[in-house]
Design a protein around this motif. Structure first.
Motif, short mmCIF file in Angstrom:
data_model
loop_
_atom_site.label_atom_id
_atom_site.label_comp_id
_atom_site.label_asym_id
_atom_site.label_seq_id
_atom_site.Cartn_x
_atom_site.Cartn_y
_atom_site.Cartn_z
N LEU A 11 57.51 21.29 -2.89
CA LEU A 11 57.01 19.73 -1.94
C LEU A 11 56.41 20.15 -0.90
CD1 LEU A 11 59.03 17.47 -1.79
CD2 LEU A 11 60.73 18.79 -0.64
N ILE A 12 56.69 21.06 -0.42
CA ILE A 12 55.80 21.26 0.88
C ILE A 12 54.24 21.46 0.40
CG2 ILE A 12 55.01 23.72 2.85
CD1 ILE A 12 58.20 24.50 2.15
N ILE A 13 53.84 21.74 -0.66
CA ILE A 13 52.40 21.55 -1.43
C ILE A 13 51.91 20.55 -1.41
CG2 ILE A 13 50.85 22.20 -2.55
CD1 ILE A 13 52.09 25.31 -2.82
N LEU A 14 53.17 19.82 -1.98
CA LEU A 14 52.83 18.35 -2.42
C LEU A 14 52.86 17.87 -0.79
CD1 LEU A 14 54.56 17.58 -5.46
CD2 LEU A 14 52.44 18.12 -4.99
N ALA A 15 53.55 17.72 0.44
CA ALA A 15 53.41 17.60 1.71
C ALA A 15 52.48 17.56 2.56
CB ALA A 15 54.44 18.07 2.15
N ILE A 16 51.55 18.84 2.14
CA ILE A 16 50.46 19.52 2.79
C ILE A 16 49.75 18.05 2.50
CG2 ILE A 16 48.87 21.18 3.24
CD1 ILE A 16 51.82 22.68 3.56
N LEU A 17 49.27 17.84 0.83
CA LEU A 17 48.68 17.61 0.43
C LEU A 17 47.84 15.96 0.74
CD1 LEU A 17 48.14 19.56 -3.16
CD2 LEU A 17 46.35 19.51 -1.44
N ALA A 18 48.93 15.43 0.23
CA ALA A 18 49.41 13.99 1.11
C ALA A 18 49.31 13.68 2.39
CB ALA A 18 50.29 13.53 0.92
N LEU A 19 49.03 14.92 3.53
CA LEU A 19 49.09 14.10 4.96
C LEU A 19 47.49 14.96 4.94
CD1 LEU A 19 49.68 14.22 8.08
CD2 LEU A 19 49.61 16.88 7.77
N ALA A 20 46.74 15.72 4.12
CA ALA A 20 45.53 16.23 4.02
C ALA A 20 44.87 14.57 3.35
CB ALA A 20 45.11 17.29 3.50
N GLY A 21 45.01 14.53 2.46
CA GLY A 21 44.37 13.34 1.47
C GLY A 21 44.82 12.32 2.91
N GLY A 22 45.61 11.50 3.43
CA GLY A 22 45.74 10.58 4.00
C GLY A 22 45.35 10.81 5.42
N LEU A 23 44.83 11.51 5.98
CA LEU A 23 43.79 11.73 6.98
C LEU A 23 42.86 11.75 6.85
CD1 LEU A 23 45.38 15.16 8.60
CD2 LEU A 23 44.84 13.18 10.03
N PHE A 24 42.55 12.51 5.45
CA PHE A 24 40.74 11.95 5.10
C PHE A 24 40.38 10.69 5.00
CE2 PHE A 24 38.30 10.86 1.20
CZ PHE A 24 37.10 11.69 1.66
N VAL A 25 41.21 10.00 4.40
CA VAL A 25 41.01 8.37 4.16
C VAL A 25 41.45 7.41 5.18
CG1 VAL A 25 42.26 6.33 3.28
CG2 VAL A 25 42.36 8.48 1.26
#
Length: 120
Positions: A11-25
């Motif tokens: 869950l923590i890894i998915l949250a970090i990936l979602a945050l990184a993806g959102g920042l990238f977009v």
């Protein structure tokens, strides 16, 4: 504090990936303000460049220096065709009057023959 369970780590890894993806977009798109903001009068197709260096900025819709009306929206050039910037298309509805320079089904802008002028 006990050890984390595997589902908590995932869950923590998915949250970090979602945050990184959102920042990238959010950082990848948007209006390029490095050399100013190019805006068009949605009624006439006249273009204006606003200086955004330093702490300068402008409101959207922008103020047309000739008519003193807020009829200016940011534009982008895609393969030689001008369009209202995706992030500001919804602002078109807030501008009263004719939107003669904008095809409201595609948001393509018909640019006037006048040269680009400096906005205030």
């Amino acid at each position: 504090m006990g050890s984390a369970k595997p589902w908590q780590i995932i869950l923590i890894i998915l949250a970090i990936l979602a945050l990184a993806g959102g920042l990238f977009v959010s950082c990848r798109g948007g209006v390029n303000l490095s050399d100013g903001l190019l805006m068009v009068d949605v009624e006439t197709g006249d273009r204006f460049r606003f200086d955004t260096s330093g702490k300068k900025g402008t409101y959207v819709p922008g103020l047309n220096p000739d008519t003193q009306r807020r009829t200016l929206l940011p534009i982008v050039n895609r393969d030689g065709v001008w369009f209202l910037d995706d992030h500001f298309r919804s602002r078109l509805e807030s501008i009263e009057g004719e939107h003669a320079a904008v095809d409201q089904s595609t948001y393509e802008v018909r640019i006037s023959e006048a040269s680009i002028r400096s906005g205030k």
